[in-house]
Scaffold this active site. Structure first.
Site, PDB file in Angstrom:
ATOM      1  N   GLY A  96       5.148  11.511 -12.814  1.00  0.00           N
ATOM      2  CA  GLY A  96       3.955  12.112 -13.405  1.00  0.00           C
ATOM      3  C   GLY A  96       2.722  11.264 -13.172  1.00  0.00           C
TER       4      GLY A  96
ATOM      5  CB  VAL B 196       0.659   9.676 -19.657  1.00  0.00           C
ATOM      6  CG1 VAL B 196       1.559   8.477 -19.894  1.00  0.00           C
ATOM      7  CG2 VAL B 196       0.275  10.328 -20.982  1.00  0.00           C
ATOM      8  N   GLY B 197       0.397   9.191 -16.651  1.00  0.00           N
ATOM      9  CA  GLY B 197       0.903   8.523 -15.457  1.00  0.00           C
ATOM     10  C   GLY B 197      -0.183   7.862 -14.628  1.00  0.00           C
TER      11      GLY B 197
ATOM     12  CE1 TYR C 191       6.029  17.701 -24.826  1.00  0.00           C
ATOM     13  CE2 TYR C 191       5.264  16.827 -26.931  1.00  0.00           C
ATOM     14  CZ  TYR C 191       5.389  16.716 -25.555  1.00  0.00           C
ATOM     15  OH  TYR C 191       4.874  15.609 -24.913  1.00  0.00           O
TER      16      TYR C 191
ATOM     17  CB  THR D  11      -1.145   8.388 -31.634  1.00  0.00           C
ATOM     18  OG1 THR D  11      -1.716   9.326 -32.555  1.00  0.00           O
ATOM     19  CG2 THR D  11      -2.252   7.637 -30.904  1.00  0.00           C
TER      20      THR D  11
ATOM     21  CG  HIS E 165      -3.252  17.598 -26.156  1.00  0.00           C
ATOM     22  ND1 HIS E 165      -2.765  17.039 -24.987  1.00  0.00           N
ATOM     23  CD2 HIS E 165      -2.158  17.975 -26.858  1.00  0.00           C
ATOM     24  CE1 HIS E 165      -1.443  17.066 -24.992  1.00  0.00           C
ATOM     25  NE2 HIS E 165      -1.053  17.624 -26.120  1.00  0.00           N
TER      26      HIS E 165
END
Length: 355
Positions: free
Chosen positions: A11, A16-17, A137, A165, A180
């Site tokens: 990812g 994130v990745g 999820y 978080t 999000h």
């Protein structure tokens, strides 16, 4: 890990990745592996097995996941549990089969019960029911955490699970249906400002970069106005879901990456299991330990962007969990602590979005 270790970041193009990839590069790691979805479908078990057999990575960051906000989680429930379980099973299973020295699995703090005591400690896992809207999820992420824990206990692997978080930062998802809350609000308020300023050039550029339900900057002004209204973007007014009362914690994604690399360099499973008869809850929360209401966040973004219109809340829509604050004392005691606060992060986020 040493600087020439072969490290696979699953990812590596996502929020994130990509942050983990950049952090490793900045620290001088030179042998990083990343595959796009087209190059390697992580839901294809045979393809994942072939990749591990050929590449033999020594270390793995499992940052790939099927993610989204409250609307997507509640709408595409089967996708969220099935896709995430497939990805996790394939990557964690092949990491074990191919003797990966260490794996870091990234979950989410939505694994904790809806009514978990605040701030949420690692040992509150599985003590009460989950929040309904993202239950599939959350269950997938709990399964991934337990896979790491169970492989470590049975086979002596060194697989560590971390639960970040709410994250935000460069390469975030700004899709108004599936993103999000923070990136969605940033984009909505940006478009609301452009609408108030009658800046159709900026609106068309935004929709060309990120079409909304196949509506791009090439569509007519009327068609664009209709789709913007559908997502609560009106001239002089932005509508947001819920009451605005829920409290949320947010961590800048580049800091999350720094915490992940710190853990990979300095923390092993043996450091986390203690002397307990029953080994459980060895995962690590990653966060700030600080929170802000959705309403206050909306006004912080509004002031950062310079939007002069109104912000209203549609109280007929769900709020989700009212409070989700992590207890980060375990991570702090291991030696890592955040530095970027939310006001600075929102400025960085908006500047990145504009660029």
């Amino acid at each position: 890990m040493n600087k020439s270790s072969k490290i696979y970041i699953a990812g590596h193009r996502g929020l994130v990745g990509s942050a983990i990839w950049n952090n490793l590069q900045n620290r001088g790691y030179t042998n990083l592996i990343g595959k796009t979805h087209k190059e390697l479908d992580l839901m294809d078990g045979k393809a994942v097995a072939r990749f591990f057999e050929e590449e033999k990575p020594e270390y793995v960051f499992l940052a790939a996941a099927h993610v989204g906000g409250i609307i997507a989680n509640n709408t595409y429930r089967a996708d969220f549990i099935y896709n995430n379980l497939q990805i996790q099973n394939n990557v964690i299973g092949e990491s074990w089969r191919n003797n990966v020295k260490k794996l870091l699995f990234l979950g989410s703090t939505c694994i904790y019960p809806k009514e978990a005591p605040q701030p949420m400690r690692e040992d509150s896992l599985l003590t009460a029911p989950l929040e309904y809207t993202n239950e599939p999820y959350a269950i997938a992420k709990i399964a991934g955490l337990k896979m790491c824990e169970s492989f470590n206990i049975q086979y002596g692997t060194n697989f560590i699970a971390v639960m970040p978080t709410n994250l935000y930062g460069p390469n975030d998802n700004f899709d108004l249906e599936k993103s999000h809350v923070l990136p969605a609000m940033t984009r909505k308020i940006h478009l609301g400002k452009c609408l108030m300023d009658n800046n159709w050039e900026a609106i068309r550029k935004d929709l060309n970069d990120r079409p909304i339900e196949n509506i791009s900057g090439k569509n007519s002004q009327e068609e664009i106005s209709v789709i913007l209204k559908k997502y609560g973007i009106h001239t002089g007014k932005i509508e947001l879901w819920g009451t605005g009362k829920p409290m949320r914690e947010f961590l800048w994604s580049e800091e999350m990456a720094d915490a992940c690399v710190f853990i990979m360099e300095n923390v092993n499973f043996n450091d986390l299991q203690g002397n307990k008869k029953e080994v459980r809850n060895c995962h690590i929360n990653i966060g700030t330990g600080r929170e802000i209401s959705i309403r206050d966040l909306a006004y912080l973004i509004k002031n950062t962007i310079g939007y002069a219109g109104d912000i209203t809340f549609d109280t007929s829509k769900p709020d989700g969990t009212m409070r989700k604050l992590t207890d980060v004392s375990k991570l702090n005691n291991l030696g890592w602590r955040h530095k970027i606060e939310i006001d600075e992060g929102v400025k960085r986020m908006y500047n990145w979005y504009l660029q």
